[in-house]
Write an enzyme that holds these catalytic residues in place. Structure first.
Site, PDB file in Angstrom:
ATOM      1  N   ASP A 162      60.425  15.986 -22.386  1.00  0.00           N
ATOM      2  CA  ASP A 162      59.009  16.287 -22.616  1.00  0.00           C
ATOM      3  C   ASP A 162      58.859  17.613 -23.358  1.00  0.00           C
ATOM      4  O   ASP A 162      58.027  17.750 -24.262  1.00  0.00           O
ATOM      5  CB  ASP A 162      58.250  16.404 -21.283  1.00  0.00           C
ATOM      6  CG  ASP A 162      58.413  15.194 -20.369  1.00  0.00           C
ATOM      7  OD1 ASP A 162      59.478  14.555 -20.417  1.00  0.00           O
ATOM      8  OD2 ASP A 162      57.488  14.901 -19.601  1.00  0.00           O
ATOM      9  N   GLU A 222      61.928   2.983 -20.290  1.00  0.00           N
ATOM     10  CA  GLU A 222      62.911   2.993 -19.197  1.00  0.00           C
ATOM     11  C   GLU A 222      63.022   1.658 -18.474  1.00  0.00           C
ATOM     12  O   GLU A 222      63.834   1.516 -17.566  1.00  0.00           O
ATOM     13  CB  GLU A 222      62.557   4.116 -18.226  1.00  0.00           C
ATOM     14  CG  GLU A 222      62.706   5.492 -18.871  1.00  0.00           C
ATOM     15  CD  GLU A 222      62.231   6.635 -18.002  1.00  0.00           C
ATOM     16  OE1 GLU A 222      61.311   6.428 -17.195  1.00  0.00           O
ATOM     17  OE2 GLU A 222      62.778   7.744 -18.155  1.00  0.00           O
ATOM     18  N   LYS A 260      57.687   0.227 -21.034  1.00  0.00           N
ATOM     19  CA  LYS A 260      56.964   1.241 -20.269  1.00  0.00           C
ATOM     20  C   LYS A 260      56.154   2.161 -21.182  1.00  0.00           C
ATOM     21  O   LYS A 260      55.027   2.523 -20.891  1.00  0.00           O
ATOM     22  CB  LYS A 260      57.968   2.064 -19.469  1.00  0.00           C
ATOM     23  CG  LYS A 260      57.338   3.147 -18.629  1.00  0.00           C
ATOM     24  CD  LYS A 260      58.382   3.869 -17.813  1.00  0.00           C
ATOM     25  CE  LYS A 260      57.762   4.973 -16.999  1.00  0.00           C
ATOM     26  NZ  LYS A 260      58.773   5.704 -16.239  1.00  0.00           N
ATOM     27  N   GLN A 261      56.770   2.597 -22.270  1.00  0.00           N
ATOM     28  CA  GLN A 261      56.122   3.605 -23.112  1.00  0.00           C
ATOM     29  C   GLN A 261      56.622   3.463 -24.549  1.00  0.00           C
ATOM     30  O   GLN A 261      57.602   2.751 -24.801  1.00  0.00           O
ATOM     31  CB  GLN A 261      56.416   5.011 -22.588  1.00  0.00           C
ATOM     32  CG  GLN A 261      57.876   5.396 -22.613  1.00  0.00           C
ATOM     33  CD  GLN A 261      58.179   6.570 -21.690  1.00  0.00           C
ATOM     34  OE1 GLN A 261      58.299   6.415 -20.480  1.00  0.00           O
ATOM     35  NE2 GLN A 261      58.327   7.745 -22.254  1.00  0.00           N
TER      36      GLN A 261
HETATM   37  O1  IFM Z   1      60.263  12.235 -19.394  1.00  0.00           O
HETATM   38  C1  IFM Z   1      59.398  11.334 -18.790  1.00  0.00           C
HETATM   39  C2  IFM Z   1      59.907   9.946 -19.010  1.00  0.00           C
HETATM   40  O2  IFM Z   1      59.957   9.635 -20.374  1.00  0.00           O
HETATM   41  C3  IFM Z   1      59.033   8.932 -18.302  1.00  0.00           C
HETATM   42  N1  IFM Z   1      58.913   9.268 -16.899  1.00  0.00           N
HETATM   43  C4  IFM Z   1      58.406  10.601 -16.623  1.00  0.00           C
HETATM   44  C5  IFM Z   1      59.273  11.652 -17.313  1.00  0.00           C
HETATM   45  C6  IFM Z   1      58.706  13.055 -17.067  1.00  0.00           C
HETATM   46  O3  IFM Z   1      57.454  13.198 -17.665  1.00  0.00           O
END
Ligand code: IFM
Length: 674
Positions: free
Chosen positions: A305, A445, A557-558
């Site tokens: 992050d 993830e 997920k993202q």
């Molecule tokens: O770094 C992130 C990850 O990409 C997704 N889960 C939460 C983490 C911390 O923000």
């Protein structure tokens, strides 16, 4: 620039703790009220100070709370939730980081107004200051009991041993040492008045208030770490002025002004995001935790992050802070070397959840909601993109600041160690005559242990290639220094890396312009996020891993390929960015707060500025809107979302400066050089 909330709602205590957070890069003080305790998740979080208690997760330490206070009138304690409350407001001035609560009580025969403001000083980072004011319509006798609360909120504590308290005249002291490393944490609180008595370690003040008269009690606290010396001759007014001046300077170089129709709320959300970034900028040798200074969630660890979502803001507004963040990774190179070695590799494999370079990520990060058994997850072992994220941060920092010294003092060595790691991790496919990165986990993830994740391959390629170029450039200027660094990697190491990068498999976009997220992704079930959500048996079950509802589908997920497309757009045409943006949208859950800004940037790059605006608001308003998950079973997972704040800043400054919705007329970006 004031955030205000009217009325008291006990259900919102935890959420407001995050939303009304104050901080100064060293300390975060949650937005709770003076009379609150550990039950209300009061937290005075210390940046970068970790402690572990046997059998529990290691995490950042919360200091003792210097601003605990109880107010009694006629023997009854008055709190924001007692039946005497007539009115309650709390606010946060994001212009100067000052939190204020105002509560009006009915004390029989008249109204009593309590105003309490506090801030974590940006000018003197050890200092936290508070001013309490009482005013009543009638004559009253009240009692204030104030002191340092050592019975603190901790997720995996207790972190302090040998806790002791003392007092001398108008000063209270609390001392503790962390369990693991024996680091001393001292909290000192000095009152502006001499207490009438000190009993049970708390200062008692008898207050005789005539109607209309104002009673003021100031508290100046200091949080001293590792035996630091305290400062003397501090008073509230001076500290307040110095803090406001410092904040003025910070805003001068960090503000982003939006001009347009109906954008006031968005402007505030953007400034609130910038506020969150400003209160996290570390003042000493540490980095920024994924939940910032809002508490101990995610063990106070540093994730990608920081490099991918926060660093761009600091490079533009405060390169010294940016340097500190990059240096944190250079300093923790040994941890990355040790991690790689533990898996049988050479080079630098950085911690997925870094605590001073040690990987705090558990092998079992999820608990199965049906069996209550720990689930083996692979975030720590397989999310190898972390090393490239860090390499990119070093490269970007250098490219934007020209700071060659950073490269000469460890930066280049770190880049080369990262290159060595990828070289060793990769597998040469003799049939296809190419290197591949197998058995990895991309930013999405939910799909674990996949082959050739596009984000990972391109990031590794780009960073390794750029590392060799930087070696060439610097060799001309500093031949001795660069040769000294290269010597330890053996002969012709740069050529080895160049050759490796040239032969690394880089997936290409298909005829529709879409890049496959990893080998075989297109063959997965074509189900949307809503389809998959509808299959949940338990709303809290984990979507990924070996048996999750998303695993056999395209649901992610993202942002993953979309994250790649906005991070390294030079490898995509505009049409391809748009194609990937549209293709992956129905499959993206946005189960991480990091995702919205990538979609916003992709929307800007492909001309969908109005959609970009919606994604931008989701990123910028995340902590203002609150309401997200705070608890997972017994585990607290709440806190602020710095990456989303950094993402909102990136969208405003890199997205809307290129492609604006029609109602947004102008974006003015401030920086340290303008
Ligand atoms: O770094 C992130 C990850 O990409 C997704 N889960 C939460 C983490 C911390 O923000």
């Amino acid at each position: 620039m004031i955030l205000t909330s009217k009325g008291f709602d006990s259900e919102k205590t935890v959420e407001y703790g995050n939303k009304f957070l104050t901080g100064n890069g060293r300390i975060g003080y949650r937005g709770t009220l003076d009379e609150m305790t550990r039950e209300h998740c009061v937290g005075v979080n210390i940046a970068g100070l970790y402690d572990g208690v046997a059998g529990k997760w290691r995490e950042t330490v919360n200091a003792f709370n210097p601003f605990y206070l109880r107010l009694y009138v006629n023997g009854k304690q008055l709190t924001a939730w007692c039946d005497s409350v007539i009115d309650h407001t709390q606010s946060l001035d994001i212009g100067c980081g000052v939190f204020e609560r105002k509560t009006v009580f009915d004390v029989g025969g008249g109204k009593l107004e309590l105003v309490s403001k506090r801030f974590c000083s940006m000018a003197n980072r050890k200092v936290l200051a508070s001013r309490l004011t009482l005013r009543c319509e009638t004559n009253i006798n009240a009692e204030l009991v104030a002191g340092i609360d050592t019975d603190i909120w901790e997720l995996n504590g207790p972190h302090f041993a040998n806790v002791s308290k003392e007092s001398k005249d108008n000063v209270l002291f609390a001392h503790g040492i962390t369990q693991e490393n024996g680091t001393a944490v001292d909290v000192v609180c000095e009152f502006s008045r001499l207490p009438d008595k000190v009993a049970d370690d708390f200062a008692h003040f008898a207050v005789h208030l005539e109607a209309g008269q104002v009673y003021v009690l100031d508290r100046i606290a200091q949080v001293l770490i590792g035996g630091e010396q305290s400062l003397f001759d501090l008073n509230f007014d001076n500290e307040y002025t110095k803090n406001v001046d410092k904040w003025r300077e910070l805003w001068h170089k960090s503000d982003v002004e939006l001009a347009g129709e109906g954008i006031e709320q968005a402007q505030f959300a953007l400034r609130y995001s910038i506020y969150q970034l400003l209160i996290l900028a570390p003042e000493r040798d540490c980095s920024i935790a994924a939940r910032g200074l809002s508490g101990q969630t995610y063990k106070g660890a540093v994730f990608w992050d920081t490099e991918m979502f926060l660093l761009p803001f600091y490079i533009k507004t405060d390169p010294n802070v940016a340097k500190r963040l990059v240096e944190y990774r250079i300093r923790t190179l040994n941890g990355a070397l040790a991690k790689a070695q533990s898996y049988g590799y050479k080079g630098a494999f950085y911690a997925w959840e870094s605590q001073d370079g040690i990987d705090a990520c558990s092998d079992f990060n999820v608990t199965d909601v049906f069996t209550h058994r720990p689930v083996r997850t692979y975030f720590k072992d397989k999310q190898i993109h972390i090393s490239a994220d860090i390499a990119l941060a070093i490269i970007r920092y250098f490219e934007q600041t020209g700071d060659e010294q950073l490269l000469l003092c460890g930066g280049l060595e770190t880049l080369l160690q990262i290159g060595l790691f990828y070289y060793g991790y990769s597998y040469f496919n003799h049939i296809k005559k190419r290197y591949e990165l197998l058995d990895v986990l991309g930013p999405d993830e939910y799909h674990e242990r996949v082959n050739n994740n596009a984000y990972t391959n391109y990031m590794a390629y780009h960073c390794v290639k750029r590392t060799t170029e930087l070696c060439d450039i610097l060799s001309g200027k500093y031949p001795d220094e660069i040769n000294a660094v290269l010597d330890s990697f053996g002969p012709n190491f740069c050529d080895t890396l160049r050759n490796w990068a040239d032969k690394l498999y880089l997936p290409k976009c298909n005829e529709n312009g879409v890049m496959e997220q990893f080998d075989g992704y297109f063959k997965l079930e074509d189900a949307t996020v809503e389809d998959v959500r509808g299959r949940l048996v338990n709303p809290r079950e984990y979507w990924g891993g070996t048996t999750g509802v998303a695993t056999a589908t395209r649901v992610i997920k993202q942002a993953d390929v979309v994250m790649l497309a906005v991070t390294l757009p030079q490898y995509f045409s505009t049409e391809q960015i748009e194609a990937n943006y549209k293709f992956y949208m129905p499959y993206t859950e946005h189960g991480s707060s990091l995702s919205f800004c990538a979609y916003a940037l992709a929307a800007c790059k492909s001309g969908h500025s109005e959609d970009a605006w919606k994604w931008f608001l989701q990123s910028a308003e995340i902590d203002l809107a609150g309401g997200g998950k705070q608890w997972a079973g017994d585990v607290y997972i709440g806190g602020t979302h710095p990456a989303a704040s950094g993402g909102a800043w990136m969208v405003a400054t890199q997205g809307f400066t290129q492609c604006r919705p029609t109602f947004l007329h102008k974006v003015k970006v401030h920086g340290y050089d303008n």
